[in-house]
Scaffold this active site. Sequence first.
Site, PDB file in Angstrom:
ATOM      1  N   GLY A  72       0.953  -1.176   0.046  1.00 25.30           N
ATOM      2  CA  GLY A  72      -0.183   0.080  -0.097  1.00 25.30           C
ATOM      3  C   GLY A  72       0.832   1.259  -0.099  1.00 25.30           C
ATOM      4  O   GLY A  72       0.330   2.247  -0.564  1.00 25.30           O
ATOM      5  N   MET A  73       2.104   1.210   0.503  1.00 27.96           N
ATOM      6  CA  MET A  73       2.882   2.386   0.643  1.00 27.96           C
ATOM      7  C   MET A  73       3.824   2.541  -0.548  1.00 27.96           C
ATOM      8  O   MET A  73       4.651   3.647  -0.443  1.00 27.96           O
ATOM      9  CB  MET A  73       3.737   2.230   1.998  1.00 27.96           C
ATOM     10  CG  MET A  73       2.660   2.198   3.253  1.00 27.96           C
ATOM     11  SD  MET A  73       3.580   1.983   4.711  1.00 27.96           S
ATOM     12  CE  MET A  73       2.582   1.512   5.916  1.00 27.96           C
ATOM     13  N   TYR A 144      20.099  -4.157   0.365  1.00 27.27           N
ATOM     14  CA  TYR A 144      19.442  -5.381   0.015  1.00 27.27           C
ATOM     15  C   TYR A 144      19.646  -6.559   0.680  1.00 27.27           C
ATOM     16  O   TYR A 144      20.619  -6.934   0.993  1.00 27.27           O
ATOM     17  CB  TYR A 144      19.816  -5.736  -1.572  1.00 27.27           C
ATOM     18  CG  TYR A 144      19.281  -6.822  -2.209  1.00 27.27           C
ATOM     19  CD1 TYR A 144      17.769  -7.035  -2.629  1.00 27.27           C
ATOM     20  CD2 TYR A 144      20.041  -8.103  -2.205  1.00 27.27           C
ATOM     21  CE1 TYR A 144      17.419  -8.167  -3.049  1.00 27.27           C
ATOM     22  CE2 TYR A 144      19.381  -9.270  -2.868  1.00 27.27           C
ATOM     23  CZ  TYR A 144      17.999  -9.265  -3.186  1.00 27.27           C
ATOM     24  OH  TYR A 144      17.631 -10.298  -3.813  1.00 27.27           O
ATOM     25  N   ASP A 187       4.699  -0.795  12.341  1.00 28.97           N
ATOM     26  CA  ASP A 187       4.174  -1.799  11.391  1.00 28.97           C
ATOM     27  C   ASP A 187       5.033  -3.226  11.369  1.00 28.97           C
ATOM     28  O   ASP A 187       5.412  -3.855  10.443  1.00 28.97           O
ATOM     29  CB  ASP A 187       4.059  -1.312   9.850  1.00 28.97           C
ATOM     30  CG  ASP A 187       3.195  -2.271   9.171  1.00 28.97           C
ATOM     31  OD1 ASP A 187       2.391  -2.840   9.616  1.00 28.97           O
ATOM     32  OD2 ASP A 187       3.165  -1.929   7.931  1.00 28.97           O
TER      33      ASP A 187
END
Lengths: 589, 253
Positions: A72-73, A144, A187
């Site tokens: 969503g972000m 990464y 989150d």
Amino acid sequence: MTGSNSCPTCGRPLAPHAPHGLCPECLLHTGLSAGTQTDDPAVSPETEPPPVAEIALLFPRLEIIELLGRGGMGAVYKARQPNLDRLVALKILLRRRQNPDQDTAFDERFAQEARTLAKLSHPNIVAVYDYGQAGSYSFLLMEYVNGPTLRQLLQHGKLAPQEALAIVPKICEALQFAHQHGVVHRDIKPENILLDQQGLVKIADFGIAKMADEIAQAGLTHERQVIGTPHYMAPEQVEKPHTVDHRADIYSLGVVFYEMLTGELPLGKFAPPSQKSQADPRLDSVVLHTLEKEPAKRYQQASQVKTDVETIAASPARNKPPTPAAPKSDATAGNRKKILLLGSFVLAIAVAVLYLTIFFAGTGSGDTPISAAYAPMPRPQRFNIDFGPWQPDKSKQVGPAAAGEPGDYWNTVATPTNKTNAPPPLKFAGGGPSPIELEMLNLGGSWNNSGSMGVTSPMLDAFRYPADNHGGDAKVILHHVPPGRYQIYIYGHGTERLYYGDYQLTVGRRDYGRMTTSHNLDAIQNTNWVEGSQYVCFRGVTVAPGEDVKILIRPGGPATTPGGRTVCDAMICGLQLIPAPHLGFPPPQ
Amino acid sequence: MSTTTPSGADCNFGQNPRQAVFATTHWSVVKSAGQNDTTRSQTALAHLCEVYWYPLYAYVRYRGYSPEDAEDLTQEFFVQLLQKGTLTRADPVRGRFRSFLLASLGHFLAHEWEKSRALKRGGAQKMVSLDVATAEQWYALELSDQCTPDKAFEKRWAMALLRQVLDRLESEYSQQGRQELFAVLKETIAGIKDGQSNAELGSRLNMTEGAVKVAVHRLRKRYRELLQTEIAGTVGTPDEAGEELRHLFDALR
């Protein structure tokens, strides 16, 4: 939209009987986001991620390799920095609006957040290298991490307690560090917890939730999201989002911890972890303390959780069964160094198993030695399914015999003929699937702690073996079925039907590939089934300790019958075991 | 397979012709039905059962009973529930209506069913109208959905609840003669599609873009209110409503 078979908002498959043809999850999500949305149909938080080519144009100093994921972000791309010869993760944040005033205000806040995040230099936190704006996007350039997320690990059920005990202290260290620097994650969830190839735990997306919130408040997008993920959010995060402090992360950590131990979420009046798994009962109080509804009653610092977990891990468990990965001699009080080493080892094994899970079917073989993955699997959780002829392949020993069992267990399964079409691993609550299934048809199976055990797959062609591959019978053996009374279904899914044939079920002990029937009244059940039935059900099957369940399907009917040699020509067929202690009576005739 | 009606209702199964909106909570309906025999309270409870019978039926099926047995069992369960005083034991303080129904059904399956097995198949008293044929179609479609009977129940409960909420919403719009508006805009309740154009919706409805935006906002707002009301009616205290909503959201995953 009605009549289409996937939700246009979230993309999930849509059941034909979904209420009013609408996606029930999205409907409830609308309910959950009450009071925070302004309902602008023109803007969605989930815009399509920009294609790699577009991003490549915006970032000439990077080699954009692929899109890793979206949420969503924003979206995350894998990229390479040629000058430093390193891989990086490029996170693109929400599309900005074309309003100079808003953009400037947002840019300032974004820069401030990014600078704070860049200061979070910790081995268990995904590092932020750079930030900025490119084109109409805001971006973060990050470390990464080459490894799976905890979510991917959990897709195969709960973790072994030792694995959870190795991961949780690392999450705590990261949280404590961030909290001391004034950053609340907001989150924490399995998707944001990564495990690299060395078994190191890395937490991603610190502060991203806050950034998204600010974007929403700044009016840069109209559709404001609930910040956080409902399952993992602390109660105060739902009720008073603006009063959230670092203790919300501790609650979310508790949810993740509970899920790792039990494979389930702590919903409603949930049972302590030790009642749902092999977890050390002393962990119950730790988990419950993190999950206190009142922030003031919770652990006040992540470091306190870490201390308690490590204290428990370092002292002998009372009710914990020994496993090959956790010999008691290693778990002596105060021997923290050994515990940490053990933790890393267990984690490495978990990662190895996961790699097998994800990649084996697709690539045919992996670099990870299979024997290493087999060895630490706790036997009681394993549930194997064999197909094909029952000839033991003694080059592949699955495990030694336990006391009272007739012999070692071998992989008796024929090599699958079509690995490239192997179905994806299945999702079940309960323990992870055994490596045998992964090597074979990716047929998974494990115990749901409170209910049925299922084996099915949208691509399960197991019952087509007779006609398509061997011209003989279909044979399925279920090992390590916990003792109990069951009903066992073989079914064709949806409108698919089973064909005519003999369906035989045997319960007994297995000895080097042969099934010997026990003196069990239910030992053999035969059913002659008529073509076109929805399912065959064996009711009231009793499985005694140490016994396996064998299902033999002998297709019948004239060869001219379409599919007459096939048990089920369905693309979707399956096998289901349901504990049925109440079935004390014979099935109605 | 269910059929699609022009109004967008996906099938008539589970809908109730009586679109009465209850001012009372489910718990109060249960209590009054348990304490007195008035037609009104019985009717209200029967309505409740019709809305929520499929989750119970699916639970029975997941427990392994045949469609015929499951139908008889569900009917018999309602008989017990509606007529035989089970409800006087219902206590809102104990929590959720959903949990109460499931616990009652579990108890019924464990203890009562044996007693009433003397009934011939199909001989159970009919309390509510069960569309077993449709239910079986649904059940077959859901059979690969591997979960416990309890989880299966919760999932279907959430679906039934949402269906009820949308039915009410549709009914409200119909009463105001705005069924077409509901039919076109209802998909925005589930989410707002990227790139969806207000102008396009407006042209279908002969409304301006701004009017569509307002209508969508109102529809979603009213939907949330009805959802909150429906959920609040199934829990013991208002505080539990939020938790129940999250629980149902989780149940669907």
